[in-house]
Design an enzyme around this catalytic site. Structure first.
Site, PDB file in Angstrom:
ATOM      1  N   HIS A 158      72.216  69.680  51.890  1.00 39.47           N
ATOM      2  CA  HIS A 158      71.058  69.798  50.763  1.00 39.47           C
ATOM      3  C   HIS A 158      71.013  68.595  50.343  1.00 39.47           C
ATOM      4  CE1 HIS A 158      71.941  74.226  49.709  1.00 39.47           C
ATOM      5  NE2 HIS A 158      71.394  74.345  50.847  1.00 39.47           N
TER       6      HIS A 158
ATOM      7  N   GLY B  83      84.029  77.704  46.629  1.00 36.58           N
ATOM      8  CA  GLY B  83      83.257  77.365  45.433  1.00 36.58           C
ATOM      9  C   GLY B  83      81.935  77.427  45.717  1.00 36.58           C
TER      10      GLY B  83
ATOM     11  N   CYS C 129      60.533  58.047  50.833  1.00 37.57           N
ATOM     12  CA  CYS C 129      59.204  57.754  50.280  1.00 37.57           C
ATOM     13  C   CYS C 129      58.268  58.719  50.714  1.00 37.57           C
ATOM     14  CB  CYS C 129      59.050  56.215  50.914  1.00 37.57           C
ATOM     15  SG  CYS C 129      57.154  55.780  50.558  1.00 37.57           S
TER      16      CYS C 129
ATOM     17  N   ASN D 140      76.790  70.311  48.386  1.00 35.13           N
ATOM     18  CA  ASN D 140      76.765  69.363  47.574  1.00 35.13           C
ATOM     19  C   ASN D 140      76.255  68.064  47.805  1.00 35.13           C
ATOM     20  OD1 ASN D 140      78.382  71.461  46.145  1.00 35.13           O
ATOM     21  ND2 ASN D 140      80.244  70.436  46.330  1.00 35.13           N
TER      22      ASN D 140
ATOM     23  N   CYS E  48      58.707  53.034  46.151  1.00 35.79           N
ATOM     24  CA  CYS E  48      59.380  52.406  47.521  1.00 35.79           C
ATOM     25  C   CYS E  48      59.616  51.075  47.402  1.00 35.79           C
ATOM     26  CB  CYS E  48      58.312  53.107  48.616  1.00 35.79           C
ATOM     27  SG  CYS E  48      58.932  52.684  50.098  1.00 35.79           S
TER      28      CYS E  48
ATOM     29  N   ARG F  98      71.463  63.885  36.279  1.00 35.43           N
ATOM     30  CA  ARG F  98      72.712  64.310  37.182  1.00 35.43           C
ATOM     31  C   ARG F  98      73.350  62.946  37.801  1.00 35.43           C
ATOM     32  NH1 ARG F  98      70.624  68.769  39.720  1.00 35.43           N
ATOM     33  NH2 ARG F  98      72.628  68.988  40.869  1.00 35.43           N
TER      34      ARG F  98
ATOM     35  N   TYR G 189      66.922  64.218  37.289  1.00 36.74           N
ATOM     36  CA  TYR G 189      67.808  63.510  38.453  1.00 36.74           C
ATOM     37  C   TYR G 189      68.616  62.493  38.042  1.00 36.74           C
ATOM     38  CZ  TYR G 189      66.832  67.333  41.466  1.00 36.74           C
ATOM     39  OH  TYR G 189      66.721  68.524  42.066  1.00 36.74           O
TER      40      TYR G 189
HETATM   41  C1  BJW Z   1      84.457  77.806  41.584  1.00 36.03           C
HETATM   42  C2  BJW Z   1      85.060  76.929  40.452  1.00 36.03           C
HETATM   43  C3  BJW Z   1      86.403  76.415  40.667  1.00 36.03           C
HETATM   44  C4  BJW Z   1      83.102  77.632  39.775  1.00 36.03           C
HETATM   45  N1  BJW Z   1      87.071  76.760  41.985  1.00 36.03           N
HETATM   46  N2  BJW Z   1      85.250  78.176  42.684  1.00 36.03           N
HETATM   47  C5  BJW Z   1      66.065  85.233  51.314  1.00 36.03           C
HETATM   48  C6  BJW Z   1      65.631  85.995  50.043  1.00 36.03           C
HETATM   49  C7  BJW Z   1      65.168  85.375  48.872  1.00 36.03           C
HETATM   50  C8  BJW Z   1      64.922  83.766  49.087  1.00 36.03           C
HETATM   51  C9  BJW Z   1      65.195  83.216  50.058  1.00 36.03           C
HETATM   52  C10 BJW Z   1      65.895  83.687  51.198  1.00 36.03           C
HETATM   53  N3  BJW Z   1      66.152  83.011  52.338  1.00 36.03           N
HETATM   54  C11 BJW Z   1      65.723  81.952  52.004  1.00 36.03           C
HETATM   55  C12 BJW Z   1      65.342  82.073  50.506  1.00 36.03           C
HETATM   56  C13 BJW Z   1      64.884  80.870  49.693  1.00 36.03           C
HETATM   57  C14 BJW Z   1      65.936  79.971  48.947  1.00 36.03           C
HETATM   58  C15 BJW Z   1      67.110  80.975  48.909  1.00 36.03           C
HETATM   59  O1  BJW Z   1      67.969  80.955  49.386  1.00 36.03           O
HETATM   60  N4  BJW Z   1      67.061  81.329  47.608  1.00 36.03           N
HETATM   61  C16 BJW Z   1      68.050  82.255  47.004  1.00 36.03           C
HETATM   62  C17 BJW Z   1      68.526  81.882  45.788  1.00 36.03           C
HETATM   63  C18 BJW Z   1      67.740  83.886  47.215  1.00 36.03           C
HETATM   64  N5  BJW Z   1      66.340  79.127  50.124  1.00 36.03           N
HETATM   65  C19 BJW Z   1      65.541  77.853  50.308  1.00 36.03           C
HETATM   66  O2  BJW Z   1      64.667  77.911  49.630  1.00 36.03           O
HETATM   67  C20 BJW Z   1      66.118  76.864  51.220  1.00 36.03           C
HETATM   68  N6  BJW Z   1      65.014  76.633  52.189  1.00 36.03           N
HETATM   69  C21 BJW Z   1      64.611  77.617  52.973  1.00 36.03           C
HETATM   70  O3  BJW Z   1      65.086  78.678  53.012  1.00 36.03           O
HETATM   71  O4  BJW Z   1      63.742  77.007  53.903  1.00 36.03           O
HETATM   72  C22 BJW Z   1      63.240  77.971  54.654  1.00 36.03           C
HETATM   73  C23 BJW Z   1      61.695  77.312  55.031  1.00 36.03           C
HETATM   74  C24 BJW Z   1      61.121  77.647  56.249  1.00 36.03           C
HETATM   75  C25 BJW Z   1      59.873  77.369  56.664  1.00 36.03           C
HETATM   76  C26 BJW Z   1      59.356  76.303  56.020  1.00 36.03           C
HETATM   77  C27 BJW Z   1      59.727  76.220  54.851  1.00 36.03           C
HETATM   78  C28 BJW Z   1      60.823  76.747  54.094  1.00 36.03           C
HETATM   79  C29 BJW Z   1      66.457  75.699  50.563  1.00 36.03           C
HETATM   80  C30 BJW Z   1      67.653  75.676  49.600  1.00 36.03           C
HETATM   81  C31 BJW Z   1      67.899  74.371  48.900  1.00 36.03           C
HETATM   82  C32 BJW Z   1      68.759  74.627  47.710  1.00 36.03           C
HETATM   83  N7  BJW Z   1      68.889  73.688  46.731  1.00 36.03           N
HETATM   84  C33 BJW Z   1      69.797  73.718  45.653  1.00 36.03           C
HETATM   85  C34 BJW Z   1      69.242  72.612  44.521  1.00 36.03           C
HETATM   86  C35 BJW Z   1      69.387  71.331  44.931  1.00 36.03           C
HETATM   87  C36 BJW Z   1      68.793  70.504  43.746  1.00 36.03           C
HETATM   88  C37 BJW Z   1      69.622  70.108  42.719  1.00 36.03           C
HETATM   89  O5  BJW Z   1      70.902  70.127  42.930  1.00 36.03           O
HETATM   90  O6  BJW Z   1      69.272  69.849  41.714  1.00 36.03           O
HETATM   91  O7  BJW Z   1      71.033  73.412  45.967  1.00 36.03           O
HETATM   92  S1  BJW Z   1      69.632  75.207  44.649  1.00 36.03           S
HETATM   93  C38 BJW Z   1      71.455  74.938  44.339  1.00 36.03           C
HETATM   94  O8  BJW Z   1      72.157  76.181  44.942  1.00 36.03           O
HETATM   95  C39 BJW Z   1      71.884  73.788  45.118  1.00 36.03           C
HETATM   96  C40 BJW Z   1      73.099  74.238  45.353  1.00 36.03           C
HETATM   97  O9  BJW Z   1      73.642  73.483  46.721  1.00 36.03           O
HETATM   98  C41 BJW Z   1      72.733  75.659  46.149  1.00 36.03           C
HETATM   99  C42 BJW Z   1      74.071  76.454  46.203  1.00 36.03           C
HETATM  100  O10 BJW Z   1      74.825  76.739  45.191  1.00 36.03           O
HETATM  101  P1  BJW Z   1      76.396  76.718  45.278  1.00 36.03           P
HETATM  102  O11 BJW Z   1      76.921  75.503  45.752  1.00 36.03           O
HETATM  103  O12 BJW Z   1      76.804  77.767  45.773  1.00 36.03           O
HETATM  104  O13 BJW Z   1      76.866  76.844  43.497  1.00 36.03           O
HETATM  105  P2  BJW Z   1      76.616  77.919  42.560  1.00 36.03           P
HETATM  106  O14 BJW Z   1      76.572  77.261  41.232  1.00 36.03           O
HETATM  107  O15 BJW Z   1      75.640  79.004  42.999  1.00 36.03           O
HETATM  108  O16 BJW Z   1      78.182  78.670  42.596  1.00 36.03           O
HETATM  109  C43 BJW Z   1      79.349  77.983  42.243  1.00 36.03           C
HETATM  110  C44 BJW Z   1      80.569  78.906  42.847  1.00 36.03           C
HETATM  111  O17 BJW Z   1      81.616  78.349  42.469  1.00 36.03           O
HETATM  112  C45 BJW Z   1      80.450  80.104  42.021  1.00 36.03           C
HETATM  113  O18 BJW Z   1      80.685  81.269  42.808  1.00 36.03           O
HETATM  114  C46 BJW Z   1      81.684  79.977  41.016  1.00 36.03           C
HETATM  115  O19 BJW Z   1      82.446  81.225  40.752  1.00 36.03           O
HETATM  116  C47 BJW Z   1      82.415  79.181  41.720  1.00 36.03           C
HETATM  117  N8  BJW Z   1      83.375  78.233  40.923  1.00 36.03           N
HETATM  118  N9  BJW Z   1      84.250  76.783  39.641  1.00 36.03           N
HETATM  119  C48 BJW Z   1      86.341  77.561  42.809  1.00 36.03           C
HETATM  120  N10 BJW Z   1      86.986  75.375  39.996  1.00 36.03           N
HETATM  121 ZN    ZN Z   2      57.236  53.835  51.229  1.00 39.19          ZN
END
Ligand code: BJW
Ligand code: ZN
Length: 241
Positions: A114, A184, A122, A97, A143, A61, A58
């Site tokens: 997110h 995006g 902490c 984002n 912390c 990042r 991070y």
């Molecule tokens: C352009 C471009 C340009 C490029 N112009 N376009 C169902 C099935 C299976 C699993 C799950 C499910 N439901 C939930 C889950 C679990 C999981 C999930 O969804 N998994 C899937 C992958 C299947 N979800 C979770 O775990 C979430 N939590 C949850 O569901 O909790 C439930 C719960 C209940 C009770 C108790 C406990 C839990 C949390 C999800 C958190 C996601 N975190 C991340 C990482 C953050 C850390 C970090 O950044 O280091 O967040 S994952 C990563 O993906 C990041 C992003 O915000 C997120 C989304 O990605 P995004 O923004 O869409 O980016 P990309 O790269 O995927 O796409 C970019 C797009 O842009 C592309 O399409 C390109 O074509 C386009 N592009 N240049 C226009 N110039």
């Molecule tokens: Zn603390």
């Protein structure tokens, strides 16, 4: 609803791509999950196993985030938000984002689904505060409030629940809006990916702006293929004409 793609033109890597063509276009800045394993970095388990390694990742990042500035896509949304407010309307910016670039462009009330690259929480006392220091001093980071608790990035990792106020704000905006823009995002990460369908089911017009098709492309009213830094300024100019 914005995703990593809107910040790609600010030099920040996205997470995933579907097409080999796009992968080539990203050149020396390919999507993160094409070079790193998310289960080793973006889960609480990974952090508990090796907080120093995850914190270093991070730091890297944050170094990139600190150098990044908003691009014409972010600025276009700020222009639209201000113009709509003058007309008594509202543009709610929901973002997956963590880079803070919408806010840097002057957008207000941005809903961060997110979390943020610039906040820490902490694990002992729960204190959450902003810290833009790069690189972060000391590992694992301690912390500043309770003194000895370990701090983790206030980012929503896989398997974690999204902030309740952000989910509520997103649900409210998606279910009451006239137009929903999905920009995006690969629309695969839930629950964020579900809001476009919520909006559609409630009668909103849904517009997608992306370089490539996504799982919601078949659901939306208009799917515009192109870079958000080019498409959004053109869309906003026409909307305000
Ligand atoms: C352009 C471009 C340009 C490029 N112009 N376009 C169902 C099935 C299976 C699993 C799950 C499910 N439901 C939930 C889950 C679990 C999981 C999930 O969804 N998994 C899937 C992958 C299947 N979800 C979770 O775990 C979430 N939590 C949850 O569901 O909790 C439930 C719960 C209940 C009770 C108790 C406990 C839990 C949390 C999800 C958190 C996601 N975190 C991340 C990482 C953050 C850390 C970090 O950044 O280091 O967040 S994952 C990563 O993906 C990041 C992003 O915000 C997120 C989304 O990605 P995004 O923004 O869409 O980016 P990309 O790269 O995927 O796409 C970019 C797009 O842009 C592309 O399409 C390109 O074509 C386009 N592009 N240049 C226009 N110039
Ligand atoms: Zn603390």
């Amino acid at each position: 609803m914005s995703g990593a793609g809107i910040s790609a033109e600010s030099g920040l890597a996205t997470f995933r791509t579907e097409s080999e063509d796009a992968l080539r276009e990203f050149g020396d800045n390919p999507p993160l999950w094409s070079r790193f394993d998310p289960t080793e970095l973006a889960t609480a388990d990974a952090y508990n196993r090796d907080p120093a390694m995850v914190s270093h990742w991070y730091d890297w990042r944050r170094q990139q985030g600190a150098r990044a500035t908003p691009n014409p896509g972010h600025h276009a949304l700020t222009t639209l938000q201000r113009a709509m407010r003058e007309r008594g309307d509202e543009l709610t910016i929901l973002t997956q984002n963590i880079d803070g670039l919408h806010q840097a462009a002057g957008s207000e009330g941005v809903v961060e689904l997110h979390g943020s690259l610039w906040r820490w929480r902490c694990l002992s006392c729960g204190d959450e505060r902003e810290d833009r220091e790069v690189p972060f001093a000391g590992y694992p980071p301690r912390c500043g409030a309770c003194g000895d608790g370990i701090r983790r990035p206030a980012i929503v990792w896989f398997g974690e629940v999204l902030p309740e106020d952000a989910i509520d704000a997103a649900g409210e905006a998606a279910s009451t809006c006239d137009v929903f823009l999905s920009v995006g995002t690969s629309a695969v990460v839930y629950p964020a990916a579900g809001f476009a369908e919520v909006a559609k089911a409630r009668g909103a017009r849904v517009i997608e702006v992306n370089l490539e098709p996504t799982p919601i492309s078949g659901v939306v009213d208009w799917s515009i293929r192109g870079k958000s830094g080019v498409v959004l300024p053109a869309l906003v100019e026409r909307a305000l004409a």
